[in-house]
Write a protein that holds these residues in place. Sequence first.
Motif, PDB file in Angstrom:
ATOM      1  N   GLU A   1      15.392 -10.879 -76.376  1.00 50.22           N
ATOM      2  CA  GLU A   1      15.373 -12.292 -76.016  1.00 50.22           C
ATOM      3  C   GLU A   1      15.427 -12.486 -74.506  1.00 50.22           C
ATOM      4  N   ARG A   2      16.226 -11.668 -73.812  1.00 52.24           N
ATOM      5  CA  ARG A   2      16.453 -11.877 -72.374  1.00 52.24           C
ATOM      6  C   ARG A   2      15.367 -11.268 -71.507  1.00 52.24           C
ATOM      7  N   TYR A   3      14.846 -10.098 -71.929  1.00 56.49           N
ATOM      8  CA  TYR A   3      13.903  -9.395 -71.053  1.00 56.49           C
ATOM      9  C   TYR A   3      12.601  -8.987 -71.757  1.00 56.49           C
ATOM     10  N   GLY A   4      12.515  -9.192 -73.067  1.00 55.37           N
ATOM     11  CA  GLY A   4      11.343  -8.712 -73.787  1.00 55.37           C
ATOM     12  C   GLY A   4      11.315  -7.199 -73.903  1.00 55.37           C
ATOM     13  N   ALA A   5      12.514  -6.592 -73.843  1.00 58.04           N
ATOM     14  CA  ALA A   5      12.632  -5.132 -73.868  1.00 58.04           C
ATOM     15  C   ALA A   5      12.992  -4.658 -75.274  1.00 58.04           C
ATOM     16  N   ASN A   6      12.261  -3.676 -75.745  1.00 56.97           N
ATOM     17  CA  ASN A   6      12.471  -3.124 -77.084  1.00 56.97           C
ATOM     18  C   ASN A   6      12.855  -1.649 -76.952  1.00 56.97           C
ATOM     19  N   VAL A   7      14.092  -1.304 -77.312  1.00 54.75           N
ATOM     20  CA  VAL A   7      14.563   0.077 -77.182  1.00 54.75           C
ATOM     21  C   VAL A   7      14.012   0.910 -78.346  1.00 54.75           C
ATOM     22  N   ILE A   8      13.218   1.908 -78.023  1.00 57.97           N
ATOM     23  CA  ILE A   8      12.555   2.750 -79.032  1.00 57.97           C
ATOM     24  C   ILE A   8      13.435   3.930 -79.432  1.00 57.97           C
ATOM     25  N   GLY A   9      14.100   4.514 -78.472  1.00 57.39           N
ATOM     26  CA  GLY A   9      14.932   5.677 -78.739  1.00 57.39           C
ATOM     27  C   GLY A   9      15.862   5.944 -77.577  1.00 57.39           C
ATOM     28  N   VAL A  10      16.792   6.878 -77.772  1.00 54.80           N
ATOM     29  CA  VAL A  10      17.779   7.214 -76.745  1.00 54.80           C
ATOM     30  C   VAL A  10      17.864   8.731 -76.615  1.00 54.80           C
ATOM     31  N   GLU A  11      17.727   9.218 -75.395  1.00 56.83           N
ATOM     32  CA  GLU A  11      17.991  10.624 -75.110  1.00 56.83           C
ATOM     33  C   GLU A  11      19.467  10.742 -74.740  1.00 56.83           C
ATOM     34  N   ARG A  12      20.207  11.585 -75.457  1.00 62.24           N
ATOM     35  CA  ARG A  12      21.653  11.669 -75.253  1.00 62.24           C
ATOM     36  C   ARG A  12      22.089  13.123 -75.109  1.00 62.24           C
ATOM     37  N   TRP A  13      23.047  13.359 -74.223  1.00 61.10           N
ATOM     38  CA  TRP A  13      23.582  14.709 -74.022  1.00 61.10           C
ATOM     39  C   TRP A  13      24.519  15.077 -75.172  1.00 61.10           C
ATOM     40  N   ARG A  14      24.212  16.217 -75.787  1.00 66.99           N
ATOM     41  CA  ARG A  14      25.095  16.763 -76.818  1.00 66.99           C
ATOM     42  C   ARG A  14      25.123  18.276 -76.677  1.00 66.99           C
ATOM     43  N   ARG A  15      26.308  18.786 -76.451  1.00 66.35           N
ATOM     44  CA  ARG A  15      26.484  20.241 -76.350  1.00 66.35           C
ATOM     45  C   ARG A  15      25.530  20.853 -75.323  1.00 66.35           C
ATOM     46  N   PHE A  16      25.538  20.302 -74.137  1.00 66.38           N
ATOM     47  CA  PHE A  16      24.837  20.853 -72.984  1.00 66.38           C
ATOM     48  C   PHE A  16      23.316  20.730 -73.071  1.00 66.38           C
ATOM     49  N   ARG A  17      22.795  19.865 -73.925  1.00 72.36           N
ATOM     50  CA  ARG A  17      21.358  19.647 -73.955  1.00 72.36           C
ATOM     51  C   ARG A  17      21.078  18.224 -74.428  1.00 72.36           C
ATOM     52  N   ARG A  18      19.903  17.738 -74.112  1.00 70.20           N
ATOM     53  CA  ARG A  18      19.518  16.400 -74.522  1.00 70.20           C
ATOM     54  C   ARG A  18      18.913  16.420 -75.923  1.00 70.20           C
ATOM     55  N   VAL A  19      19.310  15.444 -76.740  1.00 65.01           N
ATOM     56  CA  VAL A  19      18.725  15.268 -78.070  1.00 65.01           C
ATOM     57  C   VAL A  19      18.248  13.831 -78.187  1.00 65.01           C
ATOM     58  N   MET A  20      17.292  13.609 -79.069  1.00 63.84           N
ATOM     59  CA  MET A  20      16.781  12.262 -79.290  1.00 63.84           C
ATOM     60  C   MET A  20      17.584  11.590 -80.400  1.00 63.84           C
ATOM     61  N   VAL A  21      18.056  10.373 -80.135  1.00 63.64           N
ATOM     62  CA  VAL A  21      18.859   9.619 -81.097  1.00 63.64           C
ATOM     63  C   VAL A  21      18.076   8.390 -81.511  1.00 63.64           C
ATOM     64  N   ASN A  22      17.949   8.198 -82.813  1.00 62.49           N
ATOM     65  CA  ASN A  22      17.286   6.988 -83.308  1.00 62.49           C
ATOM     66  C   ASN A  22      18.204   5.777 -83.084  1.00 62.49           C
ATOM     67  N   VAL A  23      17.614   4.629 -82.818  1.00 64.68           N
ATOM     68  CA  VAL A  23      18.419   3.443 -82.503  1.00 64.68           C
ATOM     69  C   VAL A  23      18.349   2.423 -83.632  1.00 64.68           C
ATOM     70  N   ALA A  24      19.426   1.707 -83.793  1.00 66.51           N
ATOM     71  CA  ALA A  24      19.522   0.585 -84.729  1.00 66.51           C
ATOM     72  C   ALA A  24      20.315  -0.510 -84.047  1.00 66.51           C
ATOM     73  N   GLY A  25      20.471  -1.631 -84.726  1.00 63.20           N
ATOM     74  CA  GLY A  25      21.198  -2.738 -84.117  1.00 63.20           C
ATOM     75  C   GLY A  25      22.631  -2.391 -83.787  1.00 63.20           C
ATOM     76  N   GLU A  26      23.229  -1.432 -84.537  1.00 60.62           N
ATOM     77  CA  GLU A  26      24.627  -1.066 -84.320  1.00 60.62           C
ATOM     78  C   GLU A  26      24.798   0.039 -83.282  1.00 60.62           C
ATOM     79  N   THR A  27      23.687   0.545 -82.738  1.00 60.56           N
ATOM     80  CA  THR A  27      23.768   1.645 -81.776  1.00 60.56           C
ATOM     81  C   THR A  27      24.567   1.228 -80.544  1.00 60.56           C
ATOM     82  N   THR A  28      25.526   2.068 -80.164  1.00 61.72           N
ATOM     83  CA  THR A  28      26.332   1.836 -78.962  1.00 61.72           C
ATOM     84  C   THR A  28      25.907   2.819 -77.885  1.00 61.72           C
ATOM     85  N   PHE A  29      25.673   2.328 -76.680  1.00 65.52           N
ATOM     86  CA  PHE A  29      25.177   3.174 -75.602  1.00 65.52           C
ATOM     87  C   PHE A  29      26.319   3.878 -74.878  1.00 65.52           C
TER      88      PHE A  29
END
Length: 610
Positions: A253-281
């Motif tokens: 609503e504010r920026y027209g931005a749609n978050v597709i996915g999140v790269e997150r550090w887990r155990r010393f490497r980046r993994v791809m995390v699927n996003v939903a409305g409840e996803t906390t950054f």
Amino acid sequence: MNLELIWVLSLLGIAIVLFATGKMRMDAVALLMIIAFVLSGTLTISEAFSGFSDPNVILIAALFIIGDGLVRTGVATNVGVWLVSVAGSSEIKMLVLLMATVAGLGAFMSSTGVVAIFIPVVLSVALRMKISPSRLMMPLSFAGLISGMMTLVATPPNLVVNSELVRDGFDGFQFFSVTPIGIVVLILGIIYMLFVRFALKGEDTRVDKEGGQRSTFRSLIKAYRLNGRARRLALRPGSPMIGARLDDLKLRERYGANVIGVERWRRFRRVMVNVAGETTFCERDVLLIDISASEDELRQFCSEQMLEPKILRGEYFSDQAMDVGMAEVLVVPESELINQTIRQMAFRSRYGLNVVGLRRAGKAMEGAVVDIPIQPGDIVLVVGDWQLIKQLSQQSRDFLLLNVPIEAIDASPAHSQAPHALFCLVLMVVLMVMDDVPNAVAAIIACLLMGKFRCIDMESAYKAIHWPSIILIVGMMPFALALQKTGGVDLIVHGLMSFGGDYGPHIMLVCLFVMCATIGLFISNTATAVLMAPIALAAAKTMGVSPYPFAMIVAMAASAAFMTPVSSPVNTLVLGPGHYTFSDFAKVGVPFTFIVMMVCVIMVPMLFPF
């Protein structure tokens, strides 16, 4: 010849005819043979089902799971991607690297699985090079078969022969006992294919139509006008997005931005995390965002949310294709969702996927597509986790999955666990080489660790096992025992001795190889090894020589199933994509089988003296 032997030989003949005609499944034939042995009294119930207690059957099943773990974690696919990048547009370089890579991978996982993985790679390469896929499909198949000569666990025939040695009271082969022969055969196979590939034209020299027409990320990005809308933004320390839920931020609503996915550090490497409305950054997250904004609007967005732009390779997350899926979906005309907007459907909350494009009457709609009411015939482009895309087509009665891009072939459900899968594979090989742990136990340890590291799950593990192959091995094992009990082995050995026994053990190796190759024209290489292993050991005993060269020649001959498309599942896999005929395999396979026989007859006695 007694009546019992005539009965066993008759059953063997019936089995071979059924295998050759293909009118009945091979595993069903094997089970019928078990029943026939028991009901006729030829074998006791424990003897007929003794194959189920063979440790090598457990080992073969475990190796299927190990191979599937390498596929699910993307290890095998990454090798294919590397192959394409290194070979470039050189057909010679591609052929050499393709055969070497497939033989190397097949040394530790199912050759059938490896070939299946590389078929789409070869089709893609053929399309880019503008050559017929038949020029590369036969080398792919041959490399898969040669991989069976690279390690002891590379193919079931090796394990069957090794098991027969142990059953007769001898020490089994070492893990790399077969490797020198395999390396020489691989080198000769590469040279051979470099010369004969010009004769591999198949029935149709055009590139596979299906593979050529199937959409790609690139074509979908162009069709839905997604160019320039993708951004990769990292959360800086102190960002107001840290600790906040996606729905609460109202980025659309504010920026027209749609978050597709999140790269997150887990155990010393980046993994791809699927996003939903409840996803906390979290701090250090990198967001994959679809946003249609000017440079000024993008700068304002990054400034207010304290985001730092990062390099994005590929167009619209195409470099993330292993983790981020894309597909076209049709809203069923009878659906209750017609006339609702994507936002009103709560599409992301319900299905875990993002709608990034909409086509109506073949034209891509512009603007905020999530606020456009859906009409009958509309096609939406969804982006998100591959597994969720698959579930959308299976679980929803409102949507029909129309078009999945070819990149779906490379999707790996456990891509982030690739380092763990490699660790499990290396550990298994080390345990087998050290010989302190039985091979079957080493493989089971690796399977359990793959489950622990989430490289595989229980459902995928059971599905990975090729049960028809397991049943075929178990069902054919009683034949060897029945031939031994009824004197069939002694009769065959006597015939071999009368034909070539006076000419020395080298000629006997040739006879055994020719027998295996001939039987392999009609039945699988695994069944061939089951039948021929006891005959080879009995022949060695009769001649008073070491059983090891005779056992090894059977193992190598069983893997040399180059002459017909039905000799091995590997050949059958490439038959269609390569547009081959039966004669193509005979034309190329017979000379190479003769070459392999010469190599084995020379090298086997050098490595395993008589």
